[in-house]
Write an enzyme that holds these catalytic residues in place. Sequence first.
Site, short mmCIF file in Angstrom:
data_model
loop_
_atom_site.label_atom_id
_atom_site.label_comp_id
_atom_site.label_asym_id
_atom_site.label_seq_id
_atom_site.Cartn_x
_atom_site.Cartn_y
_atom_site.Cartn_z
N ASP A 155 5.19 0.59 13.20
CA ASP A 155 5.71 -0.51 14.03
C ASP A 155 6.93 0.02 14.78
O ASP A 155 8.05 -0.41 14.55
CB ASP A 155 6.07 -1.70 13.15
CG ASP A 155 4.87 -2.21 12.38
OD1 ASP A 155 4.06 -2.91 12.96
OD2 ASP A 155 4.74 -1.85 11.19
N HIS A 183 0.86 -1.19 0.00
CA HIS A 183 0.00 0.00 0.00
C HIS A 183 0.89 1.24 0.00
O HIS A 183 2.14 1.11 -0.04
CB HIS A 183 -0.95 -0.02 1.20
CG HIS A 183 -0.28 -0.26 2.51
ND1 HIS A 183 0.62 0.62 3.06
CD2 HIS A 183 -0.35 -1.30 3.38
CE1 HIS A 183 1.06 0.16 4.21
NE2 HIS A 183 0.51 -1.02 4.43
N GLY A 201 1.85 3.16 2.21
CA GLY A 201 2.84 3.20 3.28
C GLY A 201 4.14 2.52 2.82
O GLY A 201 5.23 3.05 3.01
N HIS A 202 4.00 1.34 2.19
CA HIS A 202 5.20 0.66 1.66
C HIS A 202 5.86 1.53 0.59
O HIS A 202 7.09 1.64 0.53
CB HIS A 202 4.82 -0.68 1.02
CG HIS A 202 4.28 -1.69 1.97
ND1 HIS A 202 2.97 -2.11 1.94
CD2 HIS A 202 4.87 -2.36 2.98
CE1 HIS A 202 2.78 -3.01 2.88
NE2 HIS A 202 3.91 -3.18 3.53
N GLY A 218 8.79 1.16 8.60
CA GLY A 218 7.79 2.16 8.94
C GLY A 218 7.73 2.37 10.44
O GLY A 218 7.87 1.42 11.22
N SER A 267 -1.55 -3.34 6.11
CA SER A 267 -2.17 -4.37 5.26
C SER A 267 -3.42 -4.94 5.94
O SER A 267 -4.36 -5.36 5.27
CB SER A 267 -1.17 -5.49 4.98
OG SER A 267 -0.06 -4.95 4.33
N ARG A 268 -3.40 -4.93 7.26
CA ARG A 268 -4.57 -5.47 7.98
C ARG A 268 -5.82 -4.61 7.76
O ARG A 268 -6.93 -5.09 7.99
CB ARG A 268 -4.29 -5.54 9.48
CG ARG A 268 -3.28 -6.59 9.84
CD ARG A 268 -2.97 -6.50 11.33
NE ARG A 268 -1.72 -7.14 11.64
CZ ARG A 268 -1.59 -8.40 12.04
NH1 ARG A 268 -2.64 -9.14 12.19
NH2 ARG A 268 -0.41 -8.91 12.30
O1 PAF Z 1 6.94 -4.97 9.16
C1 PAF Z 1 6.80 -6.02 8.49
O2 PAF Z 1 6.15 -6.06 7.46
C2 PAF Z 1 7.47 -7.30 8.99
O3 PAF Z 1 7.48 -7.36 10.37
C3 PAF Z 1 8.89 -7.50 8.43
C4 PAF Z 1 9.84 -6.41 8.90
C5 PAF Z 1 8.86 -7.53 6.91
C6 PAF Z 1 9.46 -8.83 8.92
O4 PAF Z 1 8.68 -9.91 8.50
#
Ligand code: PAF
Length: 273
Positions: A143, A30, A32-33, A140, A179-180
């Site tokens: 997290d 999305h 954010g990525h 990001g 994503s959730r």
């Molecule tokens: O943030 C995430 O999407 C996951 O925790 C990661 C860093 C790809 C590890 O699986």
Amino acid sequence: MNIIESEKDIKNYLKNKGPVAFIPTMGNLHDGHLSLIEEANKYTDTKVVSIFVNPLQFNEKVDFNIYPRTIESDIEILKKINIDVLFIPNGDILKNITKIKPSKKAKKLCGLNRPGHFSGVLTIVNKLFSLIKPKYAFFGKKDYQQYRLIKDFVNENNKNISIIGVKIYRDINGLALSSRNNLLSNDDKIIASNLYKSLSFIKENKDLLSKDLLNREIDKLNKTGLIIDYLESCNKNTFMQSYDSVNEDLLIAVAAKINNIRLIDNVVINKLL
Ligand code: PAF
């Protein structure tokens, strides 16, 4: 864009490339990525994105099973931007993997109700780092605890990787992109956006920051239909509980469930310099 699936091929491909910027993901890409990738553009030319839904970091099998997987559309998205390699390892990547034990900070916040989660994250990230050997890696700040623990891990183990935290990307209502969110109805999303409203309210009222203020916000949020796992104020580096916004940089972090979908969010309150 090259799509690589085997560990041998990714190592070979990257052997003679210059410095690598790495964006690890679990897919279902999305904006954010995309903001992580955009940030990576500022650092170096060679960019590697990985997609792997890592079973080690899920506490419940059902959560792992329902995690959104959209590999075809992810590939289409990445083809349109300037990425060198998309690495899509299969389950073999977990064979003989070295298990990483995170520091005590992993027991706080999300670690309280998700035992083993951060060990799962660090274990896969360490493995990916060992294959890709990035100079820069992007995470990001939604997290935040993950970002902090990875940064600590890299520093403590003398890995020469710069861990870059990228600001939270929000939708128009303030809901942090995740994503959730794709597992939420539109009504759920509107309710979930109350998380950021609460965090912003707390930030605006930082002079009154106290356990009572947080408890009142928890009550308000619970009434909207969210089930709050935690809403905490802590030092942004140690995660020790603190309400001292004058002397410490604080992280106000929240985790909640709506219709059994777990969401997290946070704001940082930096002390006056
Ligand atoms: O943030 C995430 O999407 C996951 O925790 C990661 C860093 C790809 C590890 O699986």
